[in-house]
Scaffold this motif. Structure first.
Motif, short mmCIF file in Angstrom:
data_model
loop_
_atom_site.label_atom_id
_atom_site.label_comp_id
_atom_site.label_asym_id
_atom_site.label_seq_id
_atom_site.Cartn_x
_atom_site.Cartn_y
_atom_site.Cartn_z
N ALA A 1 0.82 -1.20 0.00
CA ALA A 1 0.00 0.00 0.00
C ALA A 1 0.86 1.26 0.00
N ASN A 2 0.30 2.33 -0.53
CA ASN A 2 0.83 3.67 -0.32
C ASN A 2 0.25 4.15 1.01
N ASN A 3 1.11 4.49 1.96
CA ASN A 3 0.67 4.84 3.30
C ASN A 3 0.75 6.34 3.56
N PHE A 4 -0.30 6.85 4.20
CA PHE A 4 -0.33 8.24 4.64
C PHE A 4 -0.45 8.19 6.16
N HIS A 5 0.65 8.48 6.85
CA HIS A 5 0.79 8.21 8.27
C HIS A 5 0.70 9.53 9.05
#
Length: 289
Positions: free
Chosen positions: A148-152
């Motif tokens: 996944a592309n993660n936005f943390h």
């Protein structure tokens, strides 16, 4: 000798056009300093808030001890109500961590506290997840199995994050049949005599503070050190490229199940074998005798 790391670029916020052009499409990380500035979560989410809203929810906690023998590599160290875990966090350093706490399943009312940012990407809205850790705890260097592309988004405390792009995998002591580096390596203070290839890896780092968000591109390696007790949320965007989707299916169906089977059959011998191969493979790729 230190790790070869440069600072992750920082922006206040970005238009979706600029984010796609400068970071998402070229798969480069970036820290957003004000992406969640108007969210209720940025103002309200602290340990007292979660003690009130989710104190009775029993949560699995994980420690820093590597699994041995035939132990499950995904098994929790203990399960306790969240309010008891928060009490532990507030008393001082602990290696106990809570990860992948699904907000939709456990605290659905909290989804009103945030929104999905308009960055031109398709978010997987069924899986907003919390990550919580005690001061001094860390997460082994790994990349996500679902790519996944993660936005943390960080809401409480501070955490140090080290990232490496997929191109640096050959230097990172990747354990075969897994998505992790060798757990014995201390990324805070690596032993370059034992693990000299790490000195050749070119990576990035940042310290996330309250209200900041980090974009971690698909298949990027990440190591996280909780400088203080910290609470964060990740929003995920699943890969769209056919090659990445095929790799996800391979990871979930073949790699994970094969590794679990071999662990059950061979126990510690399988773990020791994988660690030996991680060193051999890395030193061969890095040209180290």
């Amino acid at each position: 000798m230190k790790l070869n790391l440069q600072d992750i670029p920082r922006v206040k916020t970005l238009s979706k056009e600029d984010f796609l052009k400068d970071y998402f499409i070229p798969e480069k990380p970036v820290v957003f300093e004000e992406l969640s500035a108007d969210w209720p979560a940025t103002k309200k989410w602290d340990f007292d808030y979660f003690r009130e809203k989710a104190g009775d929810v029993v949560v699995p906690l994980y420690d820093g001890k590597p699994a041995k023998g035939r132990q499950s590599s995904h098994g929790p160290a203990k399960k306790i109500p969240m309010r008891e875990y928060i009490d532990i966090l507030e008393k001082g350093p602990t290696d106990l961590r809570m990860f992948f706490f699904n907000l939709l399943q456990n605290c659905p009312e909290l989804i009103d506290d945030f929104k999905y940012p308009d960055l031109g990407v398709k978010f997987f809205k069924k899986l907003p997840v919390l990550f919580v850790g005690g001061e001094g705890s860390s997460v082994v260097m790994h990349y996500d199995m679902d790519l996944a592309n993660n936005f943390h988004f960080n809401f409480v405390g501070e955490k140090r994050v080290i990232l490496y792009p997929p191109s640096e995998t050959k230097f990172l002591y990747h354990v075969p049949h897994s998505i992790v580096s060798m757990e014995i390596i201390n990324m805070d203070n690596p032993d370059f005599e034992k693990y000299p290839a790490l000195a050749k890896a070119k990576g990035f780092e940042t310290t996330l503070k309250h209200g900041e968000a980090l974009y971690i591109p698909s298949k990027w390696w990440h190591f996280i050190k909780y400088e203080t007790a910290s609470l964060s949320m990740t929003l995920r965007s699943l890969p769209q490229k056919p090659g990445r989707i095929a790799e996800v299916l391979k990871n979930l169906i073949i790699t994970r199940n094969y590794d679990n089977l071999m662990r059950k059959i061979k126990g510690q011998d399988w773990i020791d074998y994988k660690n030996r191969k991680a060193i051999e493979n890395t030193h061969r790729s890095a040209g180290i005798e």
